[in-house]
Design a protein around this motif. Sequence first.
Motif, mmCIF file in Angstrom:
data_model
loop_
_atom_site.group_PDB
_atom_site.id
_atom_site.type_symbol
_atom_site.label_atom_id
_atom_site.label_comp_id
_atom_site.label_asym_id
_atom_site.label_seq_id
_atom_site.Cartn_x
_atom_site.Cartn_y
_atom_site.Cartn_z
ATOM 1 N N VAL A 63 76.961 25.349 1.072
ATOM 2 C CA VAL A 63 76.078 24.185 1.200
ATOM 3 C C VAL A 63 74.726 24.619 1.772
ATOM 4 O O VAL A 63 73.677 24.062 1.401
ATOM 5 C CB VAL A 63 76.747 23.114 2.098
ATOM 6 C CG1 VAL A 63 75.804 21.944 2.325
ATOM 7 C CG2 VAL A 63 78.045 22.633 1.467
ATOM 8 N N LEU A 64 74.744 25.614 2.647
ATOM 9 C CA LEU A 64 73.474 26.094 3.226
ATOM 10 C C LEU A 64 72.554 26.622 2.126
ATOM 11 O O LEU A 64 71.327 26.480 2.220
ATOM 12 C CB LEU A 64 73.769 27.189 4.244
ATOM 13 C CG LEU A 64 72.551 27.852 4.898
ATOM 14 C CD1 LEU A 64 71.716 26.815 5.640
ATOM 15 C CD2 LEU A 64 72.993 28.958 5.858
ATOM 16 N N VAL A 65 73.136 27.219 1.093
ATOM 17 C CA VAL A 65 72.311 27.695 -0.028
ATOM 18 C C VAL A 65 71.577 26.526 -0.678
ATOM 19 O O VAL A 65 70.386 26.601 -0.998
ATOM 20 C CB VAL A 65 73.197 28.429 -1.060
ATOM 21 C CG1 VAL A 65 72.384 28.797 -2.291
ATOM 22 C CG2 VAL A 65 73.805 29.674 -0.447
ATOM 23 N N PRO A 122 84.767 34.604 10.230
ATOM 24 C CA PRO A 122 83.849 34.748 9.092
ATOM 25 C C PRO A 122 84.488 34.427 7.751
ATOM 26 O O PRO A 122 83.795 34.052 6.816
ATOM 27 C CB PRO A 122 83.437 36.229 9.163
ATOM 28 C CG PRO A 122 83.742 36.653 10.557
ATOM 29 C CD PRO A 122 84.912 35.828 10.995
ATOM 30 N N ALA A 123 85.822 34.572 7.642
ATOM 31 C CA ALA A 123 86.492 34.343 6.354
ATOM 32 C C ALA A 123 87.118 32.963 6.265
ATOM 33 O O ALA A 123 87.852 32.675 5.326
ATOM 34 C CB ALA A 123 87.572 35.406 6.147
ATOM 35 N N SER A 124 86.851 32.082 7.229
ATOM 36 C CA SER A 124 87.483 30.759 7.223
ATOM 37 C C SER A 124 86.916 29.885 6.118
ATOM 38 O O SER A 124 85.831 30.129 5.581
ATOM 39 C CB SER A 124 87.270 30.077 8.580
ATOM 40 O OG SER A 124 85.905 29.786 8.781
ATOM 41 N N SER A 138 72.365 25.770 9.437
ATOM 42 C CA SER A 138 72.360 27.182 9.840
ATOM 43 C C SER A 138 73.114 27.370 11.148
ATOM 44 O O SER A 138 73.879 28.328 11.305
ATOM 45 C CB SER A 138 70.920 27.673 10.002
ATOM 46 O OG SER A 138 70.215 27.558 8.793
ATOM 47 N N HIS A 139 72.906 26.446 12.090
ATOM 48 C CA HIS A 139 73.588 26.566 13.379
ATOM 49 C C HIS A 139 75.093 26.447 13.205
ATOM 50 O O HIS A 139 75.872 27.222 13.796
ATOM 51 C CB HIS A 139 73.077 25.483 14.332
ATOM 52 C CG HIS A 139 73.798 25.466 15.650
ATOM 53 N ND1 HIS A 139 73.649 26.466 16.595
ATOM 54 C CD2 HIS A 139 74.705 24.592 16.176
ATOM 55 C CE1 HIS A 139 74.429 26.200 17.637
ATOM 56 N NE2 HIS A 139 75.063 25.069 17.410
ATOM 57 N N HIS A 140 75.531 25.504 12.388
ATOM 58 C CA HIS A 140 76.973 25.311 12.210
ATOM 59 C C HIS A 140 77.588 26.478 11.420
ATOM 60 O O HIS A 140 78.735 26.859 11.683
ATOM 61 C CB HIS A 140 77.245 23.984 11.511
ATOM 62 C CG HIS A 140 77.132 22.789 12.428
ATOM 63 N ND1 HIS A 140 78.191 22.308 13.162
ATOM 64 C CD2 HIS A 140 76.071 22.017 12.759
ATOM 65 C CE1 HIS A 140 77.798 21.264 13.890
ATOM 66 N NE2 HIS A 140 76.512 21.063 13.658
ATOM 67 N N VAL A 141 76.847 27.031 10.464
ATOM 68 C CA VAL A 141 77.352 28.210 9.743
ATOM 69 C C VAL A 141 77.485 29.389 10.708
ATOM 70 O O VAL A 141 78.479 30.118 10.692
ATOM 71 C CB VAL A 141 76.399 28.574 8.582
ATOM 72 C CG1 VAL A 141 76.753 29.949 8.007
ATOM 73 C CG2 VAL A 141 76.486 27.524 7.491
#
Length: 883
Positions: free
Chosen positions: A628-630, A617-619, A606-609
């Motif tokens: 991957v967070l999902v 935001p679009a990178s 979460s922190h890295h996202v």
Amino acid sequence: MTAIKHALQRDIFTPNDERLLSIVNVCKAGKKKKNCFLCATVTTERPVQVKVVKVKKSDKGDFYKRQVAWELRDLAEVDAKDASKENPEFDLHFEKVYRWVASSTAEKNSFISCIWKLNQRYLRKKVEFVNVSSQLLEESVPSGESQSVAGGDEDALDDYQELNAREEQDIESMMEVCEYAISNAEAFAEKLSRELQVLDGANIQSIMASEKQVNILMQLLDEALGEVDTIEGKLSSYEEMLQSVKEQMDQISQSNRLIQISNTNNGKLLDEIQFLVNYMDLSKGHIRALQDGDLTSPKGIEACINASEALLQCMNVALRPGHDKLMAVKQQQHLFSELRDTFARRLTNHLNNVFVHQGHDQSSTLSQHTAELTLPKHSPLHRDLLRYAKLMEWLKNTHREKYEGLSRTYVDYMTRLYEREIKDFFEVAKIKMAGTTKEAKGKFGLHGSSGKLTGSTSSLNKLTVQGSNSRRSQSSSLLDMGNMSASDLDVADRTKFDKIFEQVLSELEPLCLAEQDFISKFFKLQQHPTVTPPLAQPEMEDADGALPSRMPPQAEHRHSMSSEKDMVRLMMNKIFQSIETELNSLIALGDKIDSFHSLYMLVKMSHHVWTAENVDPASYLSTTLGNVLVTVKRNFDKCISGQIRQMEEVKISKKSKVGILSFVTGFEEFAELAETIFRNAERRGDLDKAYVKLIRAVFMNVEKVANESQKTPRDVVMMENFHHIFSTLSRLKISCLEAERREAKHKYTDHLQSYVINSLGQPLEKLNHFFEGVEARVAQGVREEEVSYQLAFNKQELRKVIKEYPGKEVKKGLDNLYKKVDKHLCEEESLLQVVWHSMQDEFIRQYKHFEGLIGRCYPGSGITMEFTIQDMLEYFSSIAQSH
């Protein structure tokens, strides 16, 4: 009614340029009668507007005021209620239905008749008339001069014109001169007729006197015409004299015009030649640089950049009409095309060689990173290639095909390089997660001196299942977190896993950002929309999975409008296509080793996202880590569901006392661990939701175990475990569980009181039965002071019962009760003294209740208990100290 009509016309409608045609006195049906007037009016100016106006008498005086006005065109229906009988009621259907009661049927009929005529004349029968007698409508039809008053007013409306102020003043002055104008109208008319005849005679004499003046004016006009003819003759002679001068001036003007045209043509020709020489001439130095310039040295690259920009300017010159037909221009354009193709070919071959050369150099350094959890840095390669960024931009603008070919070549090369590096990097990470290299060899069958895996990533996952199953028995559930030695081992392993996972993300993040930044700068992909990305072409398939021979025009148009950010994202997806797969594999391995690893992974990911989204935001990095967070969040949810399922499967021993349940202590350690991990985390909301699910499951299963317990009383199980939960939540101060903390305290208090009452029971049983009988007599209506006269409840019976409970017997019973409570309670929670003190309070309460009954029902008898409250306090204290 006529006077009212006249007053309304004067005060309300004349100032608004309106004429009042009909009026009816009405009040609203079914309500308190407040009279008002409905008026049918038309405007005096064209176009004529027809209205129905509601006029009401003012509350403050005797004057009338205009209250509401409706356009007649908005009237949909007139309902007279009854066509055969006299009925003063009628309805007008505007935007809603207005119900009225007229003061008389005649007024209602007159008003409806006027509305019908106005409808016939101005609205062309738009309004519908219901329950209106046909006789009334037939009478309203105009026939010759016999029309109603309203109809006559309406027909005279077109010829009527009010006097203006000047006309009124003149008439009043004339009538003042003739005092008898009002009393004798015929004499006044004869006087006016005589004066009119006098005026007519004066007019005729004036006309006859002016004829002489007209003849004199005609004579003067004839003399003026003679003078005009003389002047015209002189002007004709002057024109003949100037004709020769005009011809000479025309010849001079023609000569000057030809000279001016020649000069203009020569100037334009010179401008065209200078334009072509200035903008379509390429220096020999630039030609040399394009043909043989050095593409390896910084100076040579700079010369090639300048030459390519000069060539592009020459080729992009906007030629004027006709330039393309000149032979010199055609030759220059041919030369420019050859130089462009030659330099594009040289540049493409050189950059392809640079890619291959740098690839070999980079591959040679991979061995240095295999044993360490680091990824090779590509900054030297990026730095060398960025020198060619302007040349790539030139190639993009001049040779699109070669530019796209170079893009594909770079992507293919980097895909293979990164895939190899990332695979090795994640293998090292998985080995470190499973343990040291030596431990991994022993546990999971790894071979080789370098510590590399013998199989693929999937083989490592299969091998680690055995180790993870053994580790799972130590740390994968709330039920086993109470084991201290296993817990210490778990903390070390989880800290190690946390550091490894953070190291993996910290290595990937700068790698992806650096590569994306390089692609944007090197391929010039950050400004304007561009054509189809080169990577999209070889990967597109039709519905059957086959590559289409040619894209349809609509698809070509859509791709031509795609932004360059989309192209960057497509290139990044191809280059780093293995990152998401490897990350998911690593996450799955960590989850197999210990399901609580999902807590660490959720916080770190979460922190890295969040960091990546703040940068762009679009990178690619933001999108991939978000995907991957999902998966991590799904694993976290599975972990919580697993803990709840294990709580539900808990079985307790039937022969030993329950004490503090394992999942209660497990929740305590889980909460302590989670609070440590999620301190200042971005996804705190996910943990709060998990807390609520877990604590509700803990509450439910504590009650289930308490109901199933045979050795330990239900109240003891509930009291001890909810006291432990309350203590844990009070210590950790978890804000989202404040309601559950209060609920735990409430349950603990209720079950403590219930256990005390049930365990203490009635320590003075016969005395209890005696006073229950006393209270029953009082309840039946016997006065309290008369109870002692009852045979079964006299003073002698009371003294006999009291003597059966001396202090020694009471103390003995309390000592047995203390031993019983001690057997029920567990040592971990240390609630024995709390329970014993509560029992002391309950016993004293009963004692005081008995004393109160004796004082009220046996006043002045001097009867008291065999022991005092002080004696009881000493009994409770000595028993607690002796044990």
